[in-house]
Design a protein around this motif. Structure first.
Motif, PDB file in Angstrom:
ATOM      1  N   PRO A   3     -16.197  -8.327   0.944  1.00  0.00           N
ATOM      2  CA  PRO A   3     -14.911  -8.194   1.638  1.00  0.00           C
ATOM      3  C   PRO A   3     -13.730  -8.064   0.670  1.00  0.00           C
ATOM      4  O   PRO A   3     -12.744  -7.396   0.978  1.00  0.00           O
ATOM      5  N   VAL A   4     -13.813  -8.668  -0.494  1.00  0.00           N
ATOM      6  CA  VAL A   4     -12.736  -8.575  -1.482  1.00  0.00           C
ATOM      7  C   VAL A   4     -12.595  -7.130  -1.953  1.00  0.00           C
ATOM      8  O   VAL A   4     -11.475  -6.614  -2.105  1.00  0.00           O
ATOM      9  N   HIS A   5     -13.709  -6.436  -2.156  1.00  0.00           N
ATOM     10  CA  HIS A   5     -13.669  -5.043  -2.596  1.00  0.00           C
ATOM     11  C   HIS A   5     -13.065  -4.144  -1.520  1.00  0.00           C
ATOM     12  O   HIS A   5     -12.309  -3.208  -1.823  1.00  0.00           O
ATOM     13  N   ILE A   6     -13.372  -4.429  -0.279  1.00  0.00           N
ATOM     14  CA  ILE A   6     -12.822  -3.641   0.824  1.00  0.00           C
ATOM     15  C   ILE A   6     -11.306  -3.820   0.905  1.00  0.00           C
ATOM     16  O   ILE A   6     -10.554  -2.856   1.072  1.00  0.00           O
ATOM     17  N   VAL A   7     -10.847  -5.059   0.743  1.00  0.00           N
ATOM     18  CA  VAL A   7      -9.406  -5.332   0.775  1.00  0.00           C
ATOM     19  C   VAL A   7      -8.713  -4.617  -0.379  1.00  0.00           C
ATOM     20  O   VAL A   7      -7.634  -4.022  -0.204  1.00  0.00           O
ATOM     21  N   ILE A   8      -9.310  -4.641  -1.554  1.00  0.00           N
ATOM     22  CA  ILE A   8      -8.722  -3.965  -2.718  1.00  0.00           C
ATOM     23  C   ILE A   8      -8.632  -2.462  -2.467  1.00  0.00           C
ATOM     24  O   ILE A   8      -7.619  -1.826  -2.772  1.00  0.00           O
ATOM     25  N   LEU A   9      -9.687  -1.866  -1.905  1.00  0.00           N
ATOM     26  CA  LEU A   9      -9.670  -0.431  -1.616  1.00  0.00           C
ATOM     27  C   LEU A   9      -8.605  -0.084  -0.571  1.00  0.00           C
ATOM     28  O   LEU A   9      -7.916   0.938  -0.691  1.00  0.00           O
ATOM     29  N   VAL A  10      -8.437  -0.915   0.433  1.00  0.00           N
ATOM     30  CA  VAL A  10      -7.414  -0.675   1.451  1.00  0.00           C
ATOM     31  C   VAL A  10      -6.019  -0.764   0.836  1.00  0.00           C
ATOM     32  O   VAL A  10      -5.157   0.090   1.089  1.00  0.00           O
ATOM     33  N   VAL A  11      -5.783  -1.762   0.010  1.00  0.00           N
ATOM     34  CA  VAL A  11      -4.479  -1.922  -0.636  1.00  0.00           C
ATOM     35  C   VAL A  11      -4.188  -0.743  -1.563  1.00  0.00           C
ATOM     36  O   VAL A  11      -3.067  -0.213  -1.588  1.00  0.00           O
ATOM     37  N   LEU A  12      -5.184  -0.289  -2.320  1.00  0.00           N
ATOM     38  CA  LEU A  12      -4.997   0.862  -3.203  1.00  0.00           C
ATOM     39  C   LEU A  12      -4.701   2.130  -2.411  1.00  0.00           C
ATOM     40  O   LEU A  12      -3.836   2.919  -2.792  1.00  0.00           O
ATOM     41  N   SER A  13      -5.408   2.336  -1.311  1.00  0.00           N
ATOM     42  CA  SER A  13      -5.167   3.548  -0.526  1.00  0.00           C
ATOM     43  C   SER A  13      -3.771   3.521   0.110  1.00  0.00           C
ATOM     44  O   SER A  13      -3.107   4.552   0.196  1.00  0.00           O
ATOM     45  N   ILE A  14      -3.317   2.364   0.540  1.00  0.00           N
ATOM     46  CA  ILE A  14      -1.960   2.247   1.080  1.00  0.00           C
ATOM     47  C   ILE A  14      -0.932   2.531  -0.023  1.00  0.00           C
ATOM     48  O   ILE A  14       0.046   3.245   0.191  1.00  0.00           O
ATOM     49  N   GLY A  15      -1.159   2.009  -1.211  1.00  0.00           N
ATOM     50  CA  GLY A  15      -0.257   2.261  -2.340  1.00  0.00           C
ATOM     51  C   GLY A  15      -0.195   3.730  -2.704  1.00  0.00           C
ATOM     52  O   GLY A  15       0.880   4.278  -2.960  1.00  0.00           O
ATOM     53  N   ILE A  16      -1.320   4.403  -2.720  1.00  0.00           N
ATOM     54  CA  ILE A  16      -1.343   5.840  -3.022  1.00  0.00           C
ATOM     55  C   ILE A  16      -0.628   6.613  -1.923  1.00  0.00           C
ATOM     56  O   ILE A  16       0.123   7.551  -2.200  1.00  0.00           O
ATOM     57  N   GLY A  17      -0.829   6.222  -0.668  1.00  0.00           N
ATOM     58  CA  GLY A  17      -0.137   6.882   0.445  1.00  0.00           C
ATOM     59  C   GLY A  17       1.373   6.746   0.344  1.00  0.00           C
ATOM     60  O   GLY A  17       2.113   7.699   0.594  1.00  0.00           O
TER      61      GLY A  17
END
Length: 127
Positions: A3-17
Motif C-alpha cells: 500500500p505504501v508503494h501505491i500511495v507513492i505512485l498516486v502522489v507522484l502522478s498527481i505531482g506530474i499532473g
C-alpha cells in the motif's frame, strides 16, 4: 505491491499532473513583432511585453463614456510602436512609470492588454 508503494505512485502522478497543468499556462517575454507571430498560430495565447509609454501619442480614457476602456501607445524594447487597448480602468499614475509590462495578446490591429504591471521610478537611482 505494498500500500505504501501505491500511495507513492498516486502522489507522484498527481505531482506530474500539476506540473503539466502549470506548464500550459506559462507565457513568455517577447517584443510586439514576436507577439504578432505567436498570435497567428495561437490567437488567445498570453505573452508579456516589456514596453515604455509613448507620451507623444494620445491616451484615450473617458470614464463618463466607458470606464472600462483605455487606449494608449507604447514602444517595446526594440522601439516598435503599437496601439494598446486595456479593457479596464486606467491605472493610477501610469504617466509617471518608467516601464510597463503588458500581459495580453495581439489582435488584428492592436495589442489587447489583460493586465498592466507598472515599474515605478526608483527613488534610490541617481538623477
Amino acid at each position: 505491491m505494498k500500500p505504501v508503494h501505491i500511495v507513492i505512485l498516486v502522489v507522484l502522478s498527481i505531482g506530474i499532473g500539476i506540473a503539466v497543468s502549470f506548464y500550459g499556462d506559462t507565457s513568455q517575454y517577447v517584443c510586439f513583432k514576436q507577439a504578432d507571430s505567436i498570435a497567428k498560430e495561437h490567437p488567445q495565447r498570453k505573452v508579456h511585453v516589456v514596453s515604455v509609454l509613448n507620451n507623444s501619442m494620445p491616451m484615450v480614457y473617458e470614464p463618463q463614456k466607458d470606464p472600462n476602456y483605455f487606449e494608449f501607445y507604447a514602444n517595446d524594447t526594440t522601439g516598435y510602436l503599437k496601439k494598446i487597448v486595456y479593457r479596464n480602468a486606467k491605472p493610477q499614475d501610469l504617466e509617471k512609470t518608467d516601464k510597463v509590462v503588458l500581459i495580453g495578446y495581439t489582435t488584428s490591429d492592436h495589442f489587447e492588454a489583460v493586465e498592466i504591471l507598472k515599474k515605478c521610478p526608483s527613488k534610490y537611482e541617481k538623477k
